[in-house]
Every structure is written in structure tokens, then in C-alpha cells.
Design a protein around this motif. Structure first.
Motif, PDB file in Angstrom:
ATOM      1  N   ILE A 305       0.861  -1.178   0.000  1.00 35.00           N
ATOM      2  CA  ILE A 305       0.000   0.000   0.000  1.00 35.00           C
ATOM      3  C   ILE A 305       0.894   1.223   0.000  1.00 35.00           C
ATOM      4  O   ILE A 305       1.856   1.291   0.781  1.00 35.00           O
ATOM      5  CB  ILE A 305      -0.920   0.002   1.232  1.00 35.00           C
ATOM      6  CG1 ILE A 305      -1.883  -1.171   1.090  1.00 35.00           C
ATOM      7  CG2 ILE A 305      -1.664   1.333   1.388  1.00 35.00           C
ATOM      8  CD1 ILE A 305      -2.978  -1.228   2.090  1.00 35.00           C
ATOM      9  N   VAL A 306       0.601   2.153  -0.888  1.00 37.18           N
ATOM     10  CA  VAL A 306       1.414   3.371  -0.954  1.00 37.18           C
ATOM     11  C   VAL A 306       0.503   4.567  -0.660  1.00 37.18           C
ATOM     12  O   VAL A 306      -0.516   4.747  -1.320  1.00 37.18           O
ATOM     13  CB  VAL A 306       2.036   3.541  -2.364  1.00 37.18           C
ATOM     14  CG1 VAL A 306       2.911   4.791  -2.412  1.00 37.18           C
ATOM     15  CG2 VAL A 306       2.834   2.309  -2.761  1.00 37.18           C
ATOM     16  N   LEU A 347       5.125   0.498  -9.705  1.00 37.29           N
ATOM     17  CA  LEU A 347       3.763   0.164  -9.285  1.00 37.29           C
ATOM     18  C   LEU A 347       3.132  -0.755 -10.306  1.00 37.29           C
ATOM     19  O   LEU A 347       3.440  -0.679 -11.491  1.00 37.29           O
ATOM     20  CB  LEU A 347       2.892   1.436  -9.255  1.00 37.29           C
ATOM     21  CG  LEU A 347       3.073   2.442  -8.130  1.00 37.29           C
ATOM     22  CD1 LEU A 347       2.167   3.633  -8.386  1.00 37.29           C
ATOM     23  CD2 LEU A 347       2.731   1.823  -6.778  1.00 37.29           C
ATOM     24  N   GLY A 348       2.227  -1.575  -9.842  1.00 39.13           N
ATOM     25  CA  GLY A 348       1.512  -2.433 -10.768  1.00 39.13           C
ATOM     26  C   GLY A 348       0.120  -2.698 -10.244  1.00 39.13           C
ATOM     27  O   GLY A 348      -0.295  -2.115  -9.239  1.00 39.13           O
ATOM     28  N   GLU A 349      -0.571  -3.624 -10.909  1.00 44.22           N
ATOM     29  CA  GLU A 349      -1.973  -3.809 -10.514  1.00 44.22           C
ATOM     30  C   GLU A 349      -2.154  -4.552  -9.185  1.00 44.22           C
ATOM     31  O   GLU A 349      -3.257  -4.597  -8.646  1.00 44.22           O
ATOM     32  CB  GLU A 349      -2.784  -4.455 -11.625  1.00 44.22           C
ATOM     33  CG  GLU A 349      -2.301  -5.818 -12.016  1.00 44.22           C
ATOM     34  CD  GLU A 349      -3.344  -6.503 -12.900  1.00 44.22           C
ATOM     35  OE1 GLU A 349      -3.396  -7.741 -12.833  1.00 44.22           O
ATOM     36  OE2 GLU A 349      -4.078  -5.798 -13.614  1.00 44.22           O
ATOM     37  N   ASP A 350      -1.031  -5.045  -8.617  1.00 45.10           N
ATOM     38  CA  ASP A 350      -1.130  -5.666  -7.291  1.00 45.10           C
ATOM     39  C   ASP A 350      -1.000  -4.640  -6.175  1.00 45.10           C
ATOM     40  O   ASP A 350      -1.048  -4.981  -4.992  1.00 45.10           O
ATOM     41  CB  ASP A 350       0.003  -6.692  -7.100  1.00 45.10           C
ATOM     42  CG  ASP A 350      -0.180  -7.883  -8.006  1.00 45.10           C
ATOM     43  OD1 ASP A 350      -1.324  -8.106  -8.418  1.00 45.10           O
ATOM     44  OD2 ASP A 350       0.824  -8.548  -8.325  1.00 45.10           O
ATOM     45  N   ASP A 351      -0.752  -3.401  -6.552  1.00 45.44           N
ATOM     46  CA  ASP A 351      -0.531  -2.372  -5.523  1.00 45.44           C
ATOM     47  C   ASP A 351      -1.770  -1.497  -5.344  1.00 45.44           C
ATOM     48  O   ASP A 351      -2.548  -1.291  -6.277  1.00 45.44           O
ATOM     49  CB  ASP A 351       0.660  -1.484  -5.917  1.00 45.44           C
ATOM     50  CG  ASP A 351       1.918  -2.306  -6.093  1.00 45.44           C
ATOM     51  OD1 ASP A 351       2.187  -3.155  -5.224  1.00 45.44           O
ATOM     52  OD2 ASP A 351       2.609  -2.134  -7.117  1.00 45.44           O
ATOM     53  N   LEU A 378      -4.579   0.044  -8.045  1.00 46.22           N
ATOM     54  CA  LEU A 378      -5.907   0.418  -7.562  1.00 46.22           C
ATOM     55  C   LEU A 378      -5.726   1.726  -6.790  1.00 46.22           C
ATOM     56  O   LEU A 378      -4.886   1.802  -5.894  1.00 46.22           O
ATOM     57  CB  LEU A 378      -6.475  -0.669  -6.639  1.00 46.22           C
ATOM     58  CG  LEU A 378      -7.800  -0.308  -5.959  1.00 46.22           C
ATOM     59  CD1 LEU A 378      -8.935  -0.300  -6.966  1.00 46.22           C
ATOM     60  CD2 LEU A 378      -8.102  -1.297  -4.833  1.00 46.22           C
ATOM     61  N   VAL A 379      -6.511   2.731  -7.113  1.00 43.76           N
ATOM     62  CA  VAL A 379      -6.300   4.040  -6.495  1.00 43.76           C
ATOM     63  C   VAL A 379      -7.504   4.426  -5.640  1.00 43.76           C
ATOM     64  O   VAL A 379      -8.639   4.459  -6.111  1.00 43.76           O
ATOM     65  CB  VAL A 379      -6.054   5.117  -7.579  1.00 43.76           C
ATOM     66  CG1 VAL A 379      -5.867   6.469  -6.924  1.00 43.76           C
ATOM     67  CG2 VAL A 379      -4.827   4.768  -8.390  1.00 43.76           C
TER      68      VAL A 379
END
Ligand code: M6R
Length: 618
Positions: A305-306, A347-351, A378-379
Motif C-alpha cells: 500500500i502506498v 507500481l503495478g496492478e497488485d498495488d 488500484l487508487v
């Protein structure tokens, strides 16, 4: 960010504009101005706050039932009378106020100069050039056809690059034009025979609660008698939704408090409860976060998670990092939004990337969120202002529901962010099976009791005021904390710096010995967050080090403590809670300390110099 107002109707516009500007002053207060149309247009502008403009206008002709106004936070051009809005074009045909940035103003100025305008883009602001640009297009079009004011504004904006909200009038027509390009701060208040314009609804809520939001790409022509025509970016007239604004006068007034900041600090027991309301199910005691639930599966299996945020929201994110790593055991990264964007982040779609913002309008944070989107993450967004830009550019998220925060120094928004982050961490921890049902229930109950504990901290106000009286003439201060209270030791000095202009820095307590210790002498107040928890013994030994060098120790301690009280010069006790929830309680004395120090120093607490409530420029 600047504040814009407008009025077209049958009343005198001036008092509506001035009162509206006062309510929007939190957005910027480098200068203020109004323009009134009454057989010509009269413009009054002054550097400084709206009260100064009001004083200046006392003996002026302020008649007119059509008018626009502006309160400025300077980005292009110094704060001065000349750079204050409204701006009038060279031949006096266009008068406008503007919030945002016109990026290609230098190029527009070059074209204008070839056509006889002498505008040096090094001396003129982007707004001034925009006013002239609209006039120029209008004059050019008139040479070939009959061209209306509306046509001129619309056609000139086709070549304008930037993000802006504008309100434009002319001495030649009884109408007003508003346009929005990439900004969320533009609303109309619809009265019976009149229309109000504002960056938000605060300027006119005592006249009407019926509001239309001028969305990105839309332009509206406002006429006398309350008539309006709104077109979308394809030039199709639309029937806009009229919404009822929920804001009350009480929310935007100080009441018995001398400053909004103090009012907002004291509102925290209520705002923390409001942030929780409806989010803990009464039926089965589970966390409910509607806007995130739909992504539950993707969040639960996230690789990392960022958080991206700025200022106080960044410090709340750092606390979120502790909460999530402790309760949900997921790797968390916290990034300054402004830096994140320029690092080509991996970043990728798992983040999962979460933007946090009180205003939801902070340009750096919103741009970071957009970047994360392009990388497939995911944002999610956590923001306070309902309908703000942030809520429109993410895949989901949640509001903090702290209510309107007007003090430029953020307080109740911070603890509301902590509330949502605590709920989120508990929800993730349970969903991922990292905490058992029993612990989950205990922590939820404890979270529900936090507003009552914050109430007890607020009862220490007189003690904190006495401490402030003793230290308000200091020129520096150091804040130290560890673990989940390290970010609180960053938030405390930010508050102090913002409103008292005292230089202050926060460090992890143990880091002090790696350099900052050199600053400690008998004139240095050192504020320790020393509540019970895993690292308390270590904090005590850091405290001994400061004491032995003569530093003056102010310590935030857990009620019942005796040991630290014997080390520190003064202590502020807060109720005992689980360590993960302690920031809710330890931050409040620091907010009050900053407030009272600034009050003793006589600064303008709600409108500290150089700041703006939200920074919508990069
Ligand atoms: O609206 P945001 O939360 O995105 O604003 C971020 C910062 O500009 C903001 O927290 C600022 O640091 C405050 N003035 C702090 O009191």
C-alpha cells in the motif's frame, strides 16, 4: 488557491461580495478586490486582507447590482495592488477574476503584443493577460461578424491552456459568464430572482441553499432575474442538477471562539465520532467502509500500500503506515506526493495507492494519484471536502466527514484522517485474518471511546496555555517521539511553525543524538511524547540526555505517570489508551500548545502569513 465570488440580481452587490470574500479568505489573503457594474465598471483592489479593501471602499461608490470579487493567494506576480484581481483589459471591455493557472500566458502575450497590446509577460500576471486575450478575440471576431460576449469568452478559452475557474463581466452587457476548466471550485447559488457565484457555497448560504456545481468543461451565462444557461464542453445546453447544500451558518462562524483553529480543535470529540458514524455496524460490530468494500478482494491481496499526501495529511499517512503494518501486516510506503511523481515509481496492478487530503484539491497529491492510475494500481482516496477533485479521480475511497475546516492550520481533519485510517487498518487486519475476532472487537470498542478521551485532553487547555505563556518567546523548539508517535512529533512542529513562525523540528527521539543534540541548551524547549508504550524506557533515556544538557522538557505523558514527571519541567497527562490509538490524544496538546503560543505572539492564527488552505498549484 484563490477565492472568487459573484452576484447578479436586484440587490446591491457590494455587501454580498465583501461578506462572501471574508468567508473565502481561508483560500488566500494576499490581496482582495471587487468590480461593480453600474453604467460602467468600477474596480477597487487592495493588497492584504479583505478588511483592508473594505476600509478602502468606505468612501467609494459601491453601487451596482452586478459584481465580482476575489481574494488572492499569489502564485504569479508578487502580492500588490496592481496584481490584485479583478483585472480589466486594455480597452476596458472585459473584467475578470480567476482562480488557477494559465500555463500558456506568455505565448498569449506574444500574440497580443503583435496586435498592439504592450504586455510584458515578465511584469504581468496570467490573469491580466487572460482578460486582454478575451478582449482581443472579441474585437477580432466583431470585425467579421456580430459576435456576442459569450461567443468571445468561449472562443478565446479554446486556446487557453491551464486549470482555472473564471468569472467575467463587461460594461456592455447585463450578464456574467463563468467557466470551469479542470477546477472544482465553482458553484452557483440559485436565488428567486438572483444568482450568486462562489468558489464554494460559503459566500451565499444565508441567501440560498440551492446550488449548481459548474463542472469541468462547462460554461454558464448568468442573466438578471435569476436566468442561467449552462453549456457543456460540446456546446450543448444542459439541464443541471440543483443540489441542496448541507452547510450551516454555524459551521462557518466562530461562535464564542476567538479563532476557527481553536473552535476546530475543540470540535474534535464530535468530528472523530462523525468520522466513525455509520462505519461500525451495530448489528454485528464490523467495520463498514462502503467506498472501499467494492474493492475488498483486491485490497486484501495487495502486495503493498502506498500513501501519497502532503503536509499534515502526509503525517497522518505515516501513522496509517504503523496502523496497517501492525494490524494487517502489509508492506506500506508513505510518499510525499510531490516527490513520488518525479521518481517513476514502481507500481503495478497488485498495488494499492491511497491519496489522503483534507481539501481533495492539493495539486501534488491529485497528480500523484493520476500517475498511480496510469500504472495500473488500484487508487483510493481519503478526503474531507465532499465532491472535491480527489473524489473524482480515483477508483473508490471514503470521506472523513470532519465538516468544514476553515483554520489554515489543519487540526480536526487530521484526527478524522486517523479515524478513517484506524477503521481501514482494523478492517484489513480482520479481512486478512491477521487479528482475531476477540482483539478486533476490543479495539473497535476502544476506538469508539476515543472521543471521550479527547474530551479529557481538551480539559487540560488551561495548563497548556500556562506552558505556552512560559515558552512563547522561544525562537526554536524540538519535538521528539518514537514509534507511532514519531509522526505526531512531526505534526506538532508543523503546527507551531505555521501559526507562530517559530522555527521547530521533529525527530525520532533516538535520532536526536545523531546531530540535533548540538542545539540543546538551557533556552531550548524540547517537547517529548512520552506516553506508555513499547519504547517508553528508551524515550526516558533520551529525556535524561536532554536534561543533562540543560534543555527544558515539556512531556506528554500517560495519566498516573510519576517517573517522567520527575524528569520533565512540566508534563501534560493524557488518558491511557492502546498505543496504536495514542496519536489521537498526544496530538491534541500539541495543537493547543501551538495555538496558545501563537496567540501570545499575536499572530493572525487563522490566516498565517504566506499560506493558503489548499495548494492547488504544483
Ligand atoms: O488539503 P490537504 O490535506 O491535501 O493539504 C495538505 C497540506 O497543504 C496541509 O496539510 C498543510 O500542511 C496544512 N496547512 C497543515 O496545517
Amino acid at each position: 488557491m484563490c477565492g472568487i465570488v459573484g452576484y447578479i440580481g436586484s440587490r446591491g452587490a457590494y455587501p454580498i461580495l465583501i461578506n462572501g470574500l471574508k468567508r473565502l479568505e481561508y483560500r488566500g489573503y494576499d490581496s482582495a478586490g471587487v468590480a461593480l457594474q453600474n453604467g460602467g465598471v468600477r474596480i477597487y483592489r487592495k493588497t492584504g486582507k479583505v478588511a483592508r479593501l473594505e476600509e478602502f471602499c468606505k468612501d467609494k461608490d459601491t453601487n451596482g447590482t452586478i459584481g465580482i470579487g476575489h481574494t488572492r493567494w499569489a502564485t504569479h506576480g508578487e502580492p500588490s495592488d496592481a496584481n490584485a484581481h479583478p483585472h480589466i483589459s486594455k480597452y476596458g471591455d472585459v473584467v475578470l477574476v480567476h482562480n488557477g493557472i494559465i500555463e500558456n500566458y506568455t505565448a498569449l502575450a506574444l500574440i497580443l503584443n503583435q496586435c498592439g497590446y504592450a504586455l510584458d509577460p515578465r511584469e504581468k500576471t496570467d490573469t491580466e493577460i487572460l482578460a486582454n486575450w478575451i478582449e482581443h478575440i472579441w474585437h477580432e471576431q466583431k470585425k467579421e461578424s456580430t459576435c456576442t460576449f459569450e461567443d468571445a469568452v468561449r472562443d478565446s478559452l479554446r486556446t487557453v491552456v491551464g486549470a482555472y475557474a473564471i468569472v467575467v463581466i463587461t460594461p456592455h452587457d447585463h450578464q456574467m459568464i463563468v467557466a470551469n476548466h479542470g477546477s472544482t471550485g465553482l458553484v452557483l447559488g440559485i436565488g428567486r430572482d438572483e444568482i450568486f457565484v462562489g468558489s464554494d457555497a460559503t459566500p451565499f448560504i444565508d441567501y440560498t441553499k440551492d446550488v449548481i456545481t459548474i463542472e469541468d468543461g462547462q460554461m454558464a451565462v448568468l442573466l438578471e432575474k435569476g436566468e442561467y444557461h449552462i453549456k457543456n464542453s460540446e456546446q450543448k445546453e444542459i439541464e443541471p442538477a440543483i443540489e441542496k447544500v448541507l452547510l450551516t451558518l454555524e459551521e462557518i462562524e466562530k461562535g464564542a471562539f476567538p479563532h476557527f483553529m481553536l473552535k476546530e480543535i475543540f470540535e474534535q470529540p464530535k468530528t472523530i465520532a462523525d468520522s466513525m458514524r455509520g462505519r461500525i455496524s451495530l448489528a454485528n460490530s464490523k467495520v463498514l467502509l462502503g467506498g472501499m468494500k467494492i474493492h475488498e478482494e483486491r485490497i486484501a491481496r495487495a502486495r503493498k500500500i502506498v500513501f501519497v499526501a502532503c503536509g499534515t495529511s502526509y503525517y497522518a499517512s505515516l501513522i496509517g503506515e504503523y496502523l496497517i503494518e501492525t494490524l494487517a501486516r502489509i508492506d506500506v510506503q508513505v510518499e510525499y506526493a510531490s516527490e513520488f511523481r518525479y521518481r517513476n515509481p514502481i507500481l503495478g496492478e497488485d498495488d494499492v495507492v491511497i491519496g489522503i487530503s483534507q481539501s481533495g484539491e492539493t495539486a501534488d497529491t491529485n497528480e500523484a494519484v493520476k500517475l498511480a492510475h496510469t500504472k495500473g494500481a488500484l487508487v483510493l482516496g481519503i478526503c474531507n471536502v465532499v465532491g472535491a477533485m480527489m473524489s473524482k479521480i480515483n477508483d473508490g475511497g471514503t470521506y472523513t466527514h470532519a465538516g468544514k475546516e476553515i483554520g489554515v492550520a489543519s487540526t480536526k481533519a487530521f484526527t478524522a484522517q486517523l479515524t478513517v485510517l484506524s477503521l481501514f487498518a482494523l478492517w484489513m487486519g480482520r479481512t486478512r485474518g491477521m487479528i482475531d475476532e476477540n482483539k478486533y472487537q476490543i479495539l473497535l470498542r476502544e476506538l469508539e471511546s476515543i472521543p471521550a478521551s479527547v474530551e479529557k485532553v481538551l480539559a487540560q487547555d488551561a495548563l497548556i496555555r500556562d506552558i505556552a505563556k512560559k515558552y512563547y518567546q522561544s525562537t526554536n523548539a524540538i519535538y521528539l517521539g518514537r514509534g507511532i508517535n514519531f509522526p505526531v512529533a512531526l505534526e506538532g512542529p508543523l503546527k507551531l511553525k505555521e501559526i507562530s513562525y517559530i522555527h521547530a523540528e521533529g525527530y525520532p527521539a533516538a535520532e536526536m543524538k545523531h546531530g540535533p543534540i548540538a542545539l540543546i541548551d538551557e533556552n531550548m524547549p524540547v517537547i517529548f511524547i512520552a506516553t506508555e508504550g513499547e519504547y517508553l524506557d528508551k524515550v526516558k533515556s533520551n529525556m535524561n540526555t536532554v536534561k543533562s544538557r540543560g534543555g527544558k522538557i515539556i512531556a506528554i505523558v500517560t495519566e498516573g505517570d510519576t517517573e517522567i514527571s520527575s524528569l520533565a519541567n512540566v508534563v501534560v497527562p493524557v488518558p491511557k489508551v492502546s498505543e496504536i490509538f495514542s496519536p489521537f490524544l498526544t496530538v491534541v496538546p500539541l495543537q493547543l500548545l501551538a495555538y496558545h503560543i501563537a496567540a501570545f505572539r499575536g499572530t493572525d492564527i487563522d490566516k498565517p502569513r504566506n499560506l493558503s488552505k489548499s495548494v492547488s498549484v504544483e
